[in-house]
Design a protein around this motif. Structure first.
Motif, PDB file in Angstrom:
ATOM      1  N   TYR A 198       0.834  -1.207   0.000  1.00  0.00           N
ATOM      2  CA  TYR A 198       0.000   0.000   0.000  1.00  0.00           C
ATOM      3  C   TYR A 198       0.869   1.257   0.000  1.00  0.00           C
ATOM      4  CZ  TYR A 198      -3.622   3.335   1.286  1.00  0.00           C
ATOM      5  OH  TYR A 198      -4.485   4.403   1.291  1.00  0.00           O
ATOM      6  N   GLY A 199       1.938   1.219   0.774  1.00  0.00           N
ATOM      7  CA  GLY A 199       2.870   2.348   0.773  1.00  0.00           C
ATOM      8  C   GLY A 199       3.490   2.561  -0.592  1.00  0.00           C
ATOM      9  N   LEU A 200       3.796   1.461  -1.288  1.00  0.00           N
ATOM     10  CA  LEU A 200       4.377   1.554  -2.635  1.00  0.00           C
ATOM     11  C   LEU A 200       3.368   2.147  -3.614  1.00  0.00           C
ATOM     12  CD1 LEU A 200       7.018   0.847  -4.137  1.00  0.00           C
ATOM     13  CD2 LEU A 200       5.970  -1.351  -4.732  1.00  0.00           C
ATOM     14  N   ILE A 201       2.107   1.739  -3.474  1.00  0.00           N
ATOM     15  CA  ILE A 201       1.054   2.280  -4.345  1.00  0.00           C
ATOM     16  C   ILE A 201       0.925   3.784  -4.143  1.00  0.00           C
ATOM     17  CG2 ILE A 201      -1.437   2.307  -4.767  1.00  0.00           C
ATOM     18  CD1 ILE A 201      -1.458  -0.675  -4.115  1.00  0.00           C
ATOM     19  N   LEU A 202       0.945   4.224  -2.899  1.00  0.00           N
ATOM     20  CA  LEU A 202       0.845   5.658  -2.617  1.00  0.00           C
ATOM     21  C   LEU A 202       2.071   6.412  -3.136  1.00  0.00           C
ATOM     22  CD1 LEU A 202      -0.599   5.682   1.016  1.00  0.00           C
ATOM     23  CD2 LEU A 202      -1.810   6.059  -1.134  1.00  0.00           C
ATOM     24  N   THR A 203       3.233   5.783  -3.025  1.00  0.00           N
ATOM     25  CA  THR A 203       4.460   6.407  -3.535  1.00  0.00           C
ATOM     26  C   THR A 203       4.368   6.627  -5.038  1.00  0.00           C
ATOM     27  OG1 THR A 203       5.797   5.377  -1.792  1.00  0.00           O
ATOM     28  CG2 THR A 203       6.956   6.177  -3.747  1.00  0.00           C
ATOM     29  N   PHE A 204       3.893   5.611  -5.765  1.00  0.00           N
ATOM     30  CA  PHE A 204       3.731   5.753  -7.208  1.00  0.00           C
ATOM     31  C   PHE A 204       2.661   6.792  -7.539  1.00  0.00           C
ATOM     32  CE2 PHE A 204       5.942   1.643  -7.671  1.00  0.00           C
ATOM     33  CZ  PHE A 204       6.790   1.965  -8.723  1.00  0.00           C
ATOM     34  N   SER A 205       1.618   6.846  -6.718  1.00  0.00           N
ATOM     35  CA  SER A 205       0.570   7.850  -6.930  1.00  0.00           C
ATOM     36  C   SER A 205       1.150   9.252  -6.820  1.00  0.00           C
ATOM     37  CB  SER A 205      -0.545   7.649  -5.902  1.00  0.00           C
ATOM     38  OG  SER A 205      -1.479   8.704  -5.965  1.00  0.00           O
ATOM     39  N   HIS A 206       1.957   9.492  -5.785  1.00  0.00           N
ATOM     40  CA  HIS A 206       2.585  10.796  -5.619  1.00  0.00           C
ATOM     41  C   HIS A 206       3.594  11.070  -6.726  1.00  0.00           C
ATOM     42  CE1 HIS A 206       0.442  11.039  -2.000  1.00  0.00           C
ATOM     43  NE2 HIS A 206       1.275  10.382  -1.209  1.00  0.00           N
ATOM     44  N   PHE A 207       4.271  10.015  -7.182  1.00  0.00           N
ATOM     45  CA  PHE A 207       5.237  10.170  -8.269  1.00  0.00           C
ATOM     46  C   PHE A 207       4.531  10.638  -9.541  1.00  0.00           C
ATOM     47  CE2 PHE A 207       7.309   8.258 -12.006  1.00  0.00           C
ATOM     48  CZ  PHE A 207       8.541   8.887 -11.945  1.00  0.00           C
ATOM     49  N   PHE A 208       3.391  10.023  -9.856  1.00  0.00           N
ATOM     50  CA  PHE A 208       2.658  10.411 -11.061  1.00  0.00           C
ATOM     51  C   PHE A 208       2.059  11.813 -10.920  1.00  0.00           C
ATOM     52  CE2 PHE A 208       2.336   5.702 -11.764  1.00  0.00           C
ATOM     53  CZ  PHE A 208       3.096   5.698 -12.917  1.00  0.00           C
ATOM     54  N   GLN A 209       1.669  12.181  -9.700  1.00  0.00           N
ATOM     55  CA  GLN A 209       1.214  13.544  -9.468  1.00  0.00           C
ATOM     56  C   GLN A 209       2.335  14.540  -9.748  1.00  0.00           C
ATOM     57  OE1 GLN A 209      -0.343  13.002  -5.399  1.00  0.00           O
ATOM     58  NE2 GLN A 209      -2.275  13.821  -6.122  1.00  0.00           N
TER      59      GLN A 209
END
Length: 306
Positions: A198-209
């Motif tokens: 879940y932390g990795l998913i959020l990290t990628f979400s912030h990366f794409f933002q």
């Protein structure tokens, strides 16, 4: 490994990041209290200045107010507890209190990222499509974006807390000034793969933002270079946004990397600075950066702003 605590026990975490002596604790308390009150004051000042000048009908200033409100939330997730700990001989926090602090910190981070992304979109439309700006960025759409920013941030935080609360714990010692998600996850007795995913998913979400913001600004810079008026608009409204983004991303990146890979044997002062920078500096610096343009803002009518 079985949990050291049963369901009837109240877990109390011990925070080990603070190290102040009896002689200087009151000095630290006064300094941090002044810093906290000043942070609240300048954020509220900018919010009231915008609303009193009737600029709440302008999308950019509505997003700026949202940024300041979130800054107050971020600062309040850290300052009250550290102020209490400075005057206390035991630096402890209950399980519920710890999860609450993690939730509020989570919310601040996610809301900040999302709001900065929305602000980038607003600036892109204002500079790259100025003739269609008021058709695209209607007041209804702006309030919808702000509402979605809060809702999505709340949902992300809630899921993160649910995943954290399910973990049985085998320790209570947190080597930090405050409760943080990863610090609690490390105390778990069971496999934490789901939390890491879940932390990795959020990290990628912030990366794409972040990528979205950078792409927006690449297009903004291209347009801004074409005329002096657009360059002036870029310097007045976009440059502060870029400074805000860079400061927040770098401070958060260092905190995450240090929490996961940093050494506990390094200087305590360095560890504390890296742990709190993203909670202290952005809420303090953001209204100052944007407030520098307040005199210019007051001279312009909202209907002429983009």
């Amino acid at each position: 490994m079985a949990s050291l605590f049963n369901s009837s026990q109240e877990i109390v975490f011990v925070l080990h990041g603070l190290n102040v002596t009896q002689t200087n604790r009151h000095i630290y308390f006064v300094f941090i209290l002044i810093l906290y009150l000043f942070t609240i004051f300048i954020n509220l000042t900018l919010i009231f200045a915008i609303f009193l000048e009737k600029m709440f009908q302008n999308p950019m200033y509505l997003f700026l107010c949202n940024l300041c409100i979130n800054g107050i939330i971020g600062a309040s997730s850290f300052y009250p507890k550290i102020l209490f700990d400075i005057l206390s001989d035991s630096h402890v926090i209950t399980y519920i209190g710890c999860l609450t602090q993690v939730f509020v910190t989570f919310f601040y981070i996610y809301c900040e990222f999302t709001n900065l992304s929305v602000m980038a979109y607003d600036r892109y439309v204002a500079i790259c499509k100025p003739l269609h700006y008021h058709c695209i960025m209607t007041i209804r759409k702006v309030w919808t974006l702000i509402f979605l920013t809060w809702i999505f941030s709340w949902l992300e935080c809630s899921l993160g807390i649910v995943l954290l609360a399910r973990l049985p714990l085998c320790g209570v010692d947190i080597d930090k000034l405050y409760c943080a998600n990863w610090a609690v996850v490390k105390l778990s007795c069971v496999d934490t793969t789901l939390n890491n995913v879940y932390g990795l998913i959020l990290t990628f979400s912030h990366f794409f933002q972040t990528i979205f913001i950078l792409i927006s600004y690449v297009n903004i810079v291209k347009v801004a270079l074409l005329s002096r008026a657009e360059r002036r608009k870029f310097m007045q409204t976009c440059l502060p946004h870029l400074i805000t983004l860079a400061n927040f991303e770098m401070s958060l990146f260092f905190d995450v990397m240090y929490a996961r890979y940093g050494s506990n044997t390094s200087l305590l002062a360095l560890r504390n600075i890296m742990a709190v920078e993203f909670l202290v500096v952005p809420p303090l610096v953001n209204p100052i950066i944007y407030g520098m343009n307040l005199s210019h803002i007051r001279k312009r009518k909202p209907k002429h702003n983009s």
